[in-house]
Design an enzyme around this catalytic site. Structure first.
Site, PDB file in Angstrom:
ATOM      1  N   LYS A   5       0.724  -1.227  -0.137  1.00 34.82           N
ATOM      2  CA  LYS A   5      -0.082   0.012   0.197  1.00 34.82           C
ATOM      3  C   LYS A   5       0.819   1.357   0.114  1.00 34.82           C
ATOM      4  O   LYS A   5       2.165   1.358   0.469  1.00 34.82           O
ATOM      5  CB  LYS A   5      -0.912  -0.110   1.256  1.00 34.82           C
ATOM      6  N   ARG A  51      -3.519 -10.102   4.541  1.00 35.67           N
ATOM      7  CA  ARG A  51      -3.651 -10.274   3.297  1.00 35.67           C
ATOM      8  C   ARG A  51      -2.541  -9.763   2.471  1.00 35.67           C
ATOM      9  O   ARG A  51      -2.153  -8.559   2.718  1.00 35.67           O
ATOM     10  CB  ARG A  51      -4.989  -9.326   2.998  1.00 35.67           C
TER      11      ARG A  51
HETATM   12  N1  PMM Z   1      -7.450  -3.862   0.503  1.00 35.95           N
HETATM   13  C1  PMM Z   1      -7.736  -3.822  -0.991  1.00 35.95           C
HETATM   14  C2  PMM Z   1      -8.654  -4.755  -1.571  1.00 35.95           C
HETATM   15  N2  PMM Z   1      -9.268  -5.464  -0.793  1.00 35.95           N
HETATM   16  N3  PMM Z   1      -9.921  -6.134   1.330  1.00 35.95           N
HETATM   17  C3  PMM Z   1      -9.756  -5.953   2.667  1.00 35.95           C
HETATM   18  N4  PMM Z   1     -10.334  -6.864   3.554  1.00 35.95           N
HETATM   19  N5  PMM Z   1      -8.833  -4.984   3.411  1.00 35.95           N
HETATM   20  C4  PMM Z   1      -8.172  -4.186   2.744  1.00 35.95           C
HETATM   21  O1  PMM Z   1      -7.304  -3.462   3.008  1.00 35.95           O
HETATM   22  C5  PMM Z   1      -8.256  -4.401   1.053  1.00 35.95           C
HETATM   23  C6  PMM Z   1      -9.195  -5.209   0.736  1.00 35.95           C
HETATM   24  C7  PMM Z   1      -6.897  -2.955  -1.770  1.00 35.95           C
HETATM   25  O2  PMM Z   1      -6.469  -3.198  -3.112  1.00 35.95           O
HETATM   26  P1  PMM Z   1      -5.596  -4.492  -3.525  1.00 35.95           P
HETATM   27  O3  PMM Z   1      -6.415  -5.561  -3.725  1.00 35.95           O
HETATM   28  O4  PMM Z   1      -4.784  -3.947  -4.803  1.00 35.95           O
HETATM   29  O5  PMM Z   1      -4.645  -4.807  -2.313  1.00 35.95           O
END
Ligand code: PMM
Length: 292
Positions: free
Chosen positions: A224, A264
């Protein structure tokens, strides 16, 4: 002893460490892997690689949430994610669907997904929480204030840790009233969503306050922007997303020590290593508490 009791989500695995969720974005425009896995065959191959690298779950998303992103239509989103969910779930992989739309989530659950990861925490689609309740689906409820195109205008907090915890508590109550079983809900502070870099760090440092909500906590820092800002070069240029994986490994290890239920990540191998290191370290501390 582990600094926090590990909490689990009913219906999902319970290893004695944080779960690792691998990211698979089937989008043209996600900030770090956009456009790479739009072809279902390539997406499937990448999903299998994430599992081989140590992912407990593969999180499949068809809508980019990068600041300013345009929303796809519901049909477009479904067309992107469905073949990949069917393929991976058919292999026996635990799949989560990253969507704010009830219909996409419902179809994904029907195709074998085992978890709904809703970055809007039920706020983007009023049908989401009743649907999750009806299907008794495990659910990630993230802190969210606005869609991607406007979230950078919603970063005003009195005390970011207290305010995020209070807004999550409010939405947990909405979920409970919709009939979602509390044991099936994990919370997520939404790193990078309606938060400045400093606010993201404050939220991470305030994880203990999130544990007070009584639910497992998911932490998603991978690649991020706040990491890019921290690691900016001497001219102030942020470190590009593809070069943020070592920093992600560090935040992952710290999140695991702070009791994250799930982390994640795009770079699953190093993340899986980090949670194992954190868990072994915590176990050793409990074997010799006098020296911990
Ligand atoms: N961030 C992204 C996408 N999905 N889901 C959860 N639960 N928490 C997050 O912070 C989150 C997410 C941002 O996009 P990316 O898929 O490119 O990392």
């Amino acid at each position: 002893m582990h600094p926090f009791p590990l909490r689990y989500v009913d219906g999902l695995p319970r290893p004695p460490r944080s779960l690792v969720m691998g990211v698979l974005n089937v989008t043209p425009d996600s900030f770090s892997d956009g456009g790479r896995y739009l072809d279902p065959a390539r997406a499937l191959e990448h999903g299998r690689r994430l599992v081989a690298d140590g992912a407990d779950l593969v999180d499949i998303g068809g809508e980019s949430t990068r600041p300013g992103a345009r929303r796809p239509s519901e049909d477009e989103e479904l067309q992107r994610v469905l073949p990949v969910i069917e393929g991976l779930a058919g292999d026996g992989v635990l799949v989560s669907v990253d969507t704010m739309r009830a219909r996409v989530a419902e179809v994904a659950l029907g195709a074998g997904a085992v978890l709904v990861n809703d970055v809007s925490g039920g706020r983007a689609d009023q049908e989401m929480l009743p649907m999750v309740a009806r299907l008794r689906a495990p659910y990630v409820l993230m802190h969210w204030r606005a869609h991607a195109e406007e979230m950078s205008r919603h970063t005003s907090y009195v005390d970011v840790v207290e305010d995020v915890a209070a807004e999550l508590a409010e939405q947990l109550e909405v979920a409970r009233r919709a009939g979602v079983e509390p044991g099936r809900i994990a919370v997520d502070p939404g790193i990078g969503f309606s938060k400045t870099a400093d606010q993201n760090w404050a939220v991470l440092a305030g994880m203990a306050r999130l544990h007070d909500l009584g639910h497992p906590v998911l932490v998603a820092t991978s690649r991020k922007r706040f990491l890019g800002t921290l690691l900016a070069d001497e001219r102030g240029e942020p470190r590009p997303p593809g070069e943020r994986d070592d920093a992600t490994t560090a935040t992952t290890a710290l999140a695991a020590v702070a009791g994250a239920w799930c982390v994640r990540s795009h770079a699953v191998r190093s993340t899986a290593d980090a949670v194992r290191v954190a868990s072994r370290w915590a176990a050793a501390s409990s074997e010799d508490p006098a020296r911990a």
